[in-house]
Every structure is written in structure tokens, then in C-alpha cells.
Design a protein around this motif. Structure first.
Motif, mmCIF file in Angstrom:
data_model
loop_
_atom_site.group_PDB
_atom_site.id
_atom_site.type_symbol
_atom_site.label_atom_id
_atom_site.label_comp_id
_atom_site.label_asym_id
_atom_site.label_seq_id
_atom_site.Cartn_x
_atom_site.Cartn_y
_atom_site.Cartn_z
ATOM 1 N N GLU A 120 3.985 -5.482 -16.655
ATOM 2 C CA GLU A 120 4.053 -6.540 -15.671
ATOM 3 C C GLU A 120 4.424 -5.695 -14.332
ATOM 4 O O GLU A 120 3.847 -6.315 -13.065
ATOM 5 N N ASN A 121 5.234 -4.701 -14.157
ATOM 6 C CA ASN A 121 5.365 -4.148 -12.774
ATOM 7 C C ASN A 121 4.187 -3.646 -12.061
ATOM 8 O O ASN A 121 3.826 -3.697 -11.077
ATOM 9 N N ALA A 122 3.203 -3.061 -12.966
ATOM 10 C CA ALA A 122 1.938 -2.319 -12.598
ATOM 11 C C ALA A 122 0.929 -3.458 -11.992
ATOM 12 O O ALA A 122 0.295 -3.469 -11.081
ATOM 13 N N LEU A 123 1.127 -4.619 -12.983
ATOM 14 C CA LEU A 123 0.233 -5.595 -12.600
ATOM 15 C C LEU A 123 0.830 -6.426 -11.079
ATOM 16 O O LEU A 123 0.096 -6.359 -10.105
ATOM 17 N N GLN A 124 2.171 -6.261 -10.973
ATOM 18 C CA GLN A 124 2.628 -6.873 -9.520
ATOM 19 C C GLN A 124 2.316 -6.019 -8.345
ATOM 20 O O GLN A 124 1.807 -6.413 -7.261
ATOM 21 N N GLU A 125 2.386 -4.632 -8.706
ATOM 22 C CA GLU A 125 1.793 -3.565 -7.693
ATOM 23 C C GLU A 125 0.237 -3.856 -7.413
ATOM 24 O O GLU A 125 -0.189 -3.734 -6.319
ATOM 25 N N LEU A 126 -0.508 -4.144 -8.370
ATOM 26 C CA LEU A 126 -1.851 -4.319 -8.429
ATOM 27 C C LEU A 126 -2.264 -5.363 -7.597
ATOM 28 O O LEU A 126 -2.998 -5.328 -6.341
ATOM 29 N N ILE A 127 -1.574 -6.493 -7.878
ATOM 30 C CA ILE A 127 -1.866 -7.763 -6.946
ATOM 31 C C ILE A 127 -1.647 -7.671 -5.694
ATOM 32 O O ILE A 127 -2.178 -8.004 -4.807
ATOM 33 N N ALA A 128 -0.357 -6.890 -5.323
ATOM 34 C CA ALA A 128 0.303 -6.640 -3.862
ATOM 35 C C ALA A 128 -0.692 -5.763 -3.137
ATOM 36 O O ALA A 128 -1.179 -6.174 -2.210
ATOM 37 N N LYS A 129 -1.319 -4.717 -3.800
ATOM 38 C CA LYS A 129 -2.336 -3.753 -3.209
ATOM 39 C C LYS A 129 -3.327 -4.317 -2.967
ATOM 40 O O LYS A 129 -4.069 -4.248 -1.807
ATOM 41 N N GLY A 130 -4.038 -5.116 -3.951
ATOM 42 C CA GLY A 130 -5.561 -6.115 -3.900
ATOM 43 C C GLY A 130 -5.200 -7.008 -2.622
ATOM 44 O O GLY A 130 -6.362 -7.053 -1.953
ATOM 45 N N TYR A 131 -4.000 -7.624 -2.784
ATOM 46 C CA TYR A 131 -4.047 -8.838 -1.666
ATOM 47 C C TYR A 131 -3.869 -8.272 -0.176
ATOM 48 O O TYR A 131 -4.642 -8.587 0.698
ATOM 49 N N GLN A 132 -3.076 -7.230 -0.030
ATOM 50 C CA GLN A 132 -2.843 -6.473 1.342
ATOM 51 C C GLN A 132 -4.340 -5.912 1.687
ATOM 52 O O GLN A 132 -4.804 -5.889 2.768
#
Length: 141
Positions: A120-132
Motif C-alpha cells: 500500500e505504501n508503494a501504491l500511495q507513492e504511485l498515486i501521488a507521483k501520477g497525480y502530480q
């Protein structure tokens, strides 16, 4: 020029999630909704009958076709949960996707069976990076 078939609607996101048959998938959908709202600061919106999206951007192709689409989102489908993190297929996202764990990828989708299968930490990182990434590539007018 044809409009994008998938448009934002006024349908209730919670009502849609509550109709998901699998209790585990329903639980994961509510967890993803909360996670994506917290990361993006955007309210969940139904896009078409089955996609939950957060934020939107405007695109315009050289062909002249243009429209709006969600920046990140998901759909709790029967076979798997489809994650739409549009910026994740660009730049340096490969490493983050590899850190997720048990996933399949498509053109602009990541497919998971359940949240407990992935980091889930990797997913949160991916969502944040993709969104930004999408917010910087397609600034709002």
C-alpha cells in the motif's frame, strides 16, 4: 468530433460501491476511495457507470480531438480492481510499479485482485507521483 464516452456524472460514489457484490472488493473500494481522496485532495466522482475518478485534466490531440478525463481513479470490476493512474506509464514510474507486488498492467491501467496483495505504501507513492505528473503536464486553465 465524437465526445469521450466516459464523462463525469452526478451519481453517488458510495451507492455505486455499496452495490459491489464481493464484500472484500467493497471494503477495498472504500479504502481506495479514502486513500485517493487524501492523496489528491479531490472529491470522488463517478465517471460513466463504473469508474470512480479524482481530479480531471483537459487533453487535446494533434488530430483536433479534445476532451476531459480523470487524473487518477479505479473501478471495482468483477474480475479485478482496475486502477487508473494515468501518469504512471511515463517517466520513472516503472520502479514504483514493480514495488507494488502482485499486479498486471495494461495501457494505462494496473489490475489488482485485492489491496492485501500489494504494498500500500508503494501504491500511495504511485498515486501521488501520477497525480502530480498529470497536474504538471496538464495545468488547469
Amino acid at each position: 468530433m465524437a465526445e469521450n464516452k466516459t464523462q463525469p456524472t452526478d451519481a453517488s460514489v458510495d451507492d455505486f460501491i455499496n452495490q459491489v457484490e464481493s464484500p472484500k472488493k467493497r471494503e477495498d473500494a472504500f479504502a481506495l476511495k479514502k486513500m485517493m481522496e487524501e492523496i489528491t485532495g479531490e472529491k470522488a466522482v463517478m465517471w460513466g457507470p463504473s469508474i470512480i475518478g479524482f481530479g480531471q485534466y483537459h487533453y487535446k490531440y494533434e488530430s483536433g480531438r479534445e476532451g476531459d478525463f480523470l487524473i487518477v481513479g479505479f473501478s471495482p470490476r468483477k474480475a479485478s480492481i482496475s486502477l487508473y493512474v494515468l501518469g504512471c506509464m511515463h517517466e520513472d514510474f516503472d520502479f514504483t510499479i514493480q514495488k507494488l507486488g502482485k499486479v498486471k498492467t495494461g495501457a494505462s491501467c494496473i489490475y489488482i485482485n485485492k489491496l492485501s496483495d500489494i504494498d500500500e505504501n508503494a501504491l500511495q507513492e504511485l498515486i501521488a507521483k501520477g497525480y502530480q505528473y498529470m497536474k504538471s503536464k496538464y495545468p488547469t486553465r
